[in-house]
Enzyme design. Structure first.
Site, PDB file in Angstrom:
ATOM      1  N   LYS A 148       1.001  -0.818   0.290  1.00  0.00           N
ATOM      2  CA  LYS A 148       0.034   0.274   0.095  1.00  0.00           C
ATOM      3  C   LYS A 148       0.470   1.307   0.320  1.00  0.00           C
ATOM      4  CE  LYS A 148      -3.905   1.771   3.066  1.00  0.00           C
ATOM      5  NZ  LYS A 148      -4.872   1.065   3.759  1.00  0.00           N
TER       6      LYS A 148
ATOM      7  N   SER B 128      -9.597   1.614   2.695  1.00  0.00           N
ATOM      8  CA  SER B 128      -8.494   1.910   2.333  1.00  0.00           C
ATOM      9  C   SER B 128      -7.673   1.077   1.412  1.00  0.00           C
ATOM     10  CB  SER B 128      -7.778   3.600   3.101  1.00  0.00           C
ATOM     11  OG  SER B 128      -6.698   2.954   3.812  1.00  0.00           O
TER      12      SER B 128
ATOM     13  N   SER C 245      -9.803  -1.306   7.165  1.00  0.00           N
ATOM     14  CA  SER C 245      -9.586  -1.398   6.182  1.00  0.00           C
ATOM     15  C   SER C 245      -8.160  -2.330   5.695  1.00  0.00           C
ATOM     16  CB  SER C 245      -8.113   0.241   5.448  1.00  0.00           C
ATOM     17  OG  SER C 245      -8.699   1.474   6.140  1.00  0.00           O
TER      18      SER C 245
END
Length: 430
Positions: A32, A109, A133
């Protein structure tokens, strides 16, 4: 988008730092865009963040550990702006395409990391989980995902969102790889395998589902009975237990609860406490940057960020009391090797570009579920349970703080039986 499902912000290759046969040899992963990688700007999902921050001078320890274990990193992935959403939509870099439901959101996310695994581009990927997330995109993309016990995996070199909740988690296409990564990132386990003393089915939590409850519970219960025996299963209403044992939640009861549909009062209050403390910590971390730069945020994110920037310290001490009380209550409930079973999310992924107001009911029910592990700091694994009406279904198992490897071993033990029961359920169109 066609070649990589829009999962990546940038592609590169970081080769393993050691040679020979290693635990993760031959496996590829993505990270990420919240993790520092030496020589690259850590974008945090927003171009204004990347523009106003310097190039990383070192790589996050969690990434280095995977490289030392023999895995190859192939790039960084799209995330929600400043990690402040569970949708997975990003107006700047595009929304990664959900590989099993292209007209639905991928979840955030850590959206790109989940999509990269779900689309079989990589074997596993790193994400972070503050409010959900990792767990949400794992559920929406029909893959495995873990939020570890809070603090057991280093968050050094990771941009903070709200440090009382921030965890480094990961996705994998199967339970075996999920466990292999755990063997690298988590503390070693003293006992290789222990059967659960009981698996507690939180009946009230399953009532939050928008799909037939038995579609989810039946698969799990049948699998547990086959592997561990029916005596291992216990059913209870978790909300009642939490309300009785977390007295500080009284300060948050009935805040934002929609009485027109089913809700669990204590878990809705828990969600309110979690989100209040997250807003406060986000402001401490990034309020000055937001106020000075006035970054360009997409809809939903913009309102959430500015609400956080205007947050006060009202009830923050009570939020921390809630966390302490919940930790003690769940520790007592589960004992050394008890497991809690809950839905990961309250239903299938919503459609792309759904209005924020239409999503609010889903978000409220989702955070009631996500706050259980989020506030307590307990580990939670989201397990895919196939499809219902061609949309992904999942369940989660939660264990005592620090029992991460025991939980991963349990999930791996159940995986074969779960698959057989999933196939049967889908064939019978439950």
């Amino acid at each position: 988008m066609e070649s990589d499902y829009g999962a990546f912000t940038e592609k590169f290759t970081l080769a393993p730092s050691s040679s020979g046969e290693l635990p993760l040899s031959g496996l590829t992963f993505a990270v990420k865009e919240i993790f520092d990688v030496e020589g690259y700007a850590t974008g945090f999902g927003n171009p204004d963040w990347a523009r106003t921050h310097t190039i990383a001078k070192s790589t996050a320890p969690a990434v280095l550990a995977l490289l030392r274990a023999g895995a190859t990193c192939v790039g960084r992935t799209v995330m929600d702006e400043v990690a402040y959403s569970i949708n997975g939509e990003n107006i700047h870099y595009g929304t990664p395409r959900n590989p099993c439901a292209p007209d639905r959101i991928p979840g955030g996310s850590s959206s790109g990391s989940a999509v990269a695994v779900g689309a079989n581009i990589v074997d596993f990927s790193l994400g972070t989980d503050t409010g959900g997330s990792v767990r949400v995109p794992a559920a929406f993309c029909k893959i495995h995902g873990i939020r570890p016990s809070h603090g057991v995996v280093s968050v050094d070199g990771v941009v903070p969102m709200a440090q009382s909740f921030d965890t480094v988690g990961w996705f994998a296409k199967d339970s075996t790889i999920l466990k292999k990564v755990g063997n690298v990132l988590l503390p070693p386990l003293d006992v290789s395998h222990v059967n659960p003393s009981q698996i507690i089915i939180a009946d009230d939590c399953f009532k939050l589902l928008s799909i037939p409850i038995e579609r989810v519970k039946h698969v799990l219960v049948n699998s547990v009975e086959k592997v561990f025996g029916g005596q291992a299963i216990k059913c209870m209403d978790l909300g009642d237990y939490v309300e009785e044992n977390v007295p500080s939640l009284n300060h948050f009861m009935n805040l934002g609860v929609d009485t027109k549909e089913y809700s669990i009062r204590s878990l809705a209050a828990l969600s309110s406490a979690m989100r209040l403390l997250q807003r406060y910590e986000f402001k401490l971390n990034h309020g000055k940057w937001v106020a000075s730069v006035k970054p360009d945020f997409g809809p939903g994110i913009k309102e959430r960020v500015w609400e956080a920037v205007s947050a006060t310290d009202d009830k923050i001490d009570i939020c921390r009391s809630v966390r302490t009380e919940l930790l003690a209550a769940l520790t007592s409930l589960l004992g050394d090797v008890g497991i809690l079973a809950i839905p990961t999310v309250p239903g299938p992924p919503p459609k792309l570009q759904t209005e924020a107001s239409s999503l609010e009911s889903f978000r409220a029910r989702a955070f009631s579920l996500l706050s259980i592990a989020g506030v307590s700091g307990f580990p939670q694994v989201s397990i895919p349970l196939g499809l219902y009406d061609n949309l992904p279904v999942s369940v989660s198992l939660v264990a005592k703080y620090g029992s991460d490897m025991l939980l991963l071993n349990l999930v791996d033990t159940l995986s074969g039986t779960l698959k057989d029961n999933i196939d049967t359920a889908e064939t019978s169109s439950l």
